[in-house]
Design a protein around this motif. Sequence first.
Motif, PDB file in Angstrom:
ATOM      1  N   MET A   1       0.799  -1.296  -0.022  1.00  8.11           N
ATOM      2  CA  MET A   1      -0.108   0.060   0.007  1.00  8.11           C
ATOM      3  C   MET A   1       0.707   1.253  -0.099  1.00  8.11           C
ATOM      4  N   SER A   2       0.442   2.170  -0.583  1.00  3.74           N
ATOM      5  CA  SER A   2       1.528   3.564  -0.732  1.00  3.74           C
ATOM      6  C   SER A   2       0.988   4.405   0.134  1.00  3.74           C
ATOM      7  N   ALA A   3       2.057   5.356   0.417  1.00  2.07           N
ATOM      8  CA  ALA A   3       1.646   6.259   1.186  1.00  2.07           C
ATOM      9  C   ALA A   3       0.497   7.047   1.138  1.00  2.07           C
ATOM     10  N   SER A   4      -0.124   7.870   2.277  1.00  2.00           N
ATOM     11  CA  SER A   4      -1.275   8.820   1.895  1.00  2.00           C
ATOM     12  C   SER A   4      -0.915  10.222   2.208  1.00  2.00           C
ATOM     13  N   PHE A   5      -0.948  11.031   1.325  1.00  2.00           N
ATOM     14  CA  PHE A   5      -0.801  12.389   1.289  1.00  2.00           C
ATOM     15  C   PHE A   5      -2.275  13.478   1.575  1.00  2.00           C
ATOM     16  N   LYS A   6      -1.807  14.372   2.149  1.00  2.00           N
ATOM     17  CA  LYS A   6      -3.149  15.455   2.050  1.00  2.00           C
ATOM     18  C   LYS A   6      -2.409  16.658   1.525  1.00  2.00           C
ATOM     19  N   VAL A   7      -3.569  17.574   1.205  1.00  2.00           N
ATOM     20  CA  VAL A   7      -3.370  19.052   0.572  1.00  2.00           C
ATOM     21  C   VAL A   7      -2.165  19.641   1.672  1.00  2.00           C
ATOM     22  N   GLY A   8      -1.156  20.415   1.059  1.00  2.00           N
ATOM     23  CA  GLY A   8      -0.277  21.057   1.728  1.00  2.00           C
ATOM     24  C   GLY A   8       1.059  20.256   2.266  1.00  2.00           C
ATOM     25  N   ASP A   9       0.780  18.923   1.972  1.00  2.00           N
ATOM     26  CA  ASP A   9       2.175  18.308   2.359  1.00  2.00           C
ATOM     27  C   ASP A   9       3.297  18.405   1.318  1.00  2.00           C
ATOM     28  N   ALA A  10       4.525  18.473   2.018  1.00  2.00           N
ATOM     29  CA  ALA A  10       5.817  18.860   1.019  1.00  2.00           C
ATOM     30  C   ALA A  10       6.259  17.389   0.560  1.00  2.00           C
ATOM     31  N   VAL A  11       6.441  17.169  -0.714  1.00  2.00           N
ATOM     32  CA  VAL A  11       6.764  15.934  -1.146  1.00  2.00           C
ATOM     33  C   VAL A  11       8.072  16.035  -2.126  1.00  2.00           C
ATOM     34  N   ARG A  12       8.284  14.988  -2.559  1.00  2.00           N
ATOM     35  CA  ARG A  12       9.273  14.889  -3.785  1.00  2.00           C
ATOM     36  C   ARG A  12       9.112  13.628  -4.695  1.00  2.00           C
ATOM     37  N   TRP A  13       9.547  13.857  -6.058  1.00  2.00           N
ATOM     38  CA  TRP A  13       9.317  12.972  -6.798  1.00  2.00           C
ATOM     39  C   TRP A  13      10.421  13.060  -7.894  1.00  2.00           C
ATOM     40  N   ASN A  14      10.625  12.047  -8.819  1.00  2.00           N
ATOM     41  CA  ASN A  14      11.488  11.757  -9.887  1.00  2.00           C
ATOM     42  C   ASN A  14      11.005  12.140 -11.117  1.00  2.00           C
ATOM     43  N   SER A  15      11.401  12.798 -11.919  1.00  2.00           N
ATOM     44  CA  SER A  15      11.083  13.269 -13.248  1.00  2.00           C
ATOM     45  C   SER A  15      12.257  13.083 -14.223  1.00  2.00           C
ATOM     46  N   ASP A  53       7.812  23.473  -6.612  1.00  2.00           N
ATOM     47  CA  ASP A  53       8.175  24.541  -5.878  1.00  2.00           C
ATOM     48  C   ASP A  53       9.084  25.439  -6.764  1.00  2.00           C
ATOM     49  N   LYS A  54      10.023  24.724  -7.699  1.00  2.00           N
ATOM     50  CA  LYS A  54      10.892  25.863  -8.503  1.00  2.00           C
ATOM     51  C   LYS A  54      10.279  26.134  -9.719  1.00  2.00           C
ATOM     52  N   THR A  55       9.330  25.625 -10.473  1.00  2.00           N
ATOM     53  CA  THR A  55       8.707  26.009 -11.526  1.00  2.00           C
ATOM     54  C   THR A  55       7.344  26.677 -11.301  1.00  2.00           C
ATOM     55  N   GLY A  56       6.643  25.942 -10.534  1.00  2.00           N
ATOM     56  CA  GLY A  56       5.112  26.163 -10.329  1.00  2.00           C
ATOM     57  C   GLY A  56       4.344  25.152 -11.427  1.00  2.00           C
ATOM     58  N   HIS A  57       4.832  24.114 -11.988  1.00  2.00           N
ATOM     59  CA  HIS A  57       4.222  23.652 -12.975  1.00  2.00           C
ATOM     60  C   HIS A  57       3.363  22.571 -12.240  1.00  2.00           C
ATOM     61  N   LEU A  58       2.306  21.873 -12.797  1.00  2.00           N
ATOM     62  CA  LEU A  58       1.642  20.880 -11.913  1.00  2.00           C
ATOM     63  C   LEU A  58       1.961  19.678 -12.779  1.00  2.00           C
ATOM     64  N   ALA A  59       1.768  18.472 -11.804  1.00  2.00           N
ATOM     65  CA  ALA A  59       1.788  17.220 -12.092  1.00  2.00           C
ATOM     66  C   ALA A  59       1.000  16.438 -11.505  1.00  2.00           C
ATOM     67  N   MET A  60       0.752  15.151 -12.062  1.00  2.00           N
ATOM     68  CA  MET A  60      -0.086  14.201 -11.323  1.00  2.00           C
ATOM     69  C   MET A  60       0.520  13.024 -10.943  1.00  2.00           C
ATOM     70  N   HIS A  61       0.548  12.218  -9.760  1.00  2.01           N
ATOM     71  CA  HIS A  61       1.185  11.061  -9.584  1.00  2.01           C
ATOM     72  C   HIS A  61       0.128  10.240  -8.588  1.00  2.01           C
ATOM     73  N   HIS A  62       0.486   8.806  -8.721  1.00  2.00           N
ATOM     74  CA  HIS A  62      -0.058   8.165  -7.522  1.00  2.00           C
ATOM     75  C   HIS A  62       0.815   8.252  -6.341  1.00  2.00           C
ATOM     76  N   GLY A  63       0.379   7.609  -5.095  1.00  2.00           N
ATOM     77  CA  GLY A  63       1.167   7.860  -4.056  1.00  2.00           C
ATOM     78  C   GLY A  63       2.502   6.950  -4.016  1.00  2.00           C
ATOM     79  N   GLU A  64       2.733   5.892  -4.710  1.00  2.00           N
ATOM     80  CA  GLU A  64       3.959   5.206  -4.956  1.00  2.00           C
ATOM     81  C   GLU A  64       4.837   6.145  -5.504  1.00  2.00           C
ATOM     82  N   ALA A  65       4.822   7.041  -6.342  1.00  2.00           N
ATOM     83  CA  ALA A  65       5.693   7.900  -7.055  1.00  2.00           C
ATOM     84  C   ALA A  65       6.144   8.973  -5.939  1.00  2.00           C
TER      85      ALA A  65
END
Length: 70
Positions: A1-15, A53-65
């Motif tokens: 099961m992936s982690a659960s996040f809420k609005v306002g959580d600081a996260v990181r992901w790979n691109s 945080d750097k560009t303001g661009h939006l992305a969408m991911h499942h929790g595993e990412a």
Amino acid sequence: MSASFKVGDAVRWNSEAGEIHGTVVKVHTRDTEFMDRHRPASKDSPQYEVKSDKTGHLAMHHGEALKRVN
């Protein structure tokens, strides 16, 4: 099961550009369209809309990412 996040959580992901840091801006629990693409989502497997945080661009991911940033 992936982690659960809420609005306002600081996260990181790979691109293609490397590791991105950002914030969860919306949690989708129903199938949705994002950037002209169908994105499946449910309460058990939500999609997280995140803003760089750097560009303001939006992305969408499942929790595993996503990883929580302390």
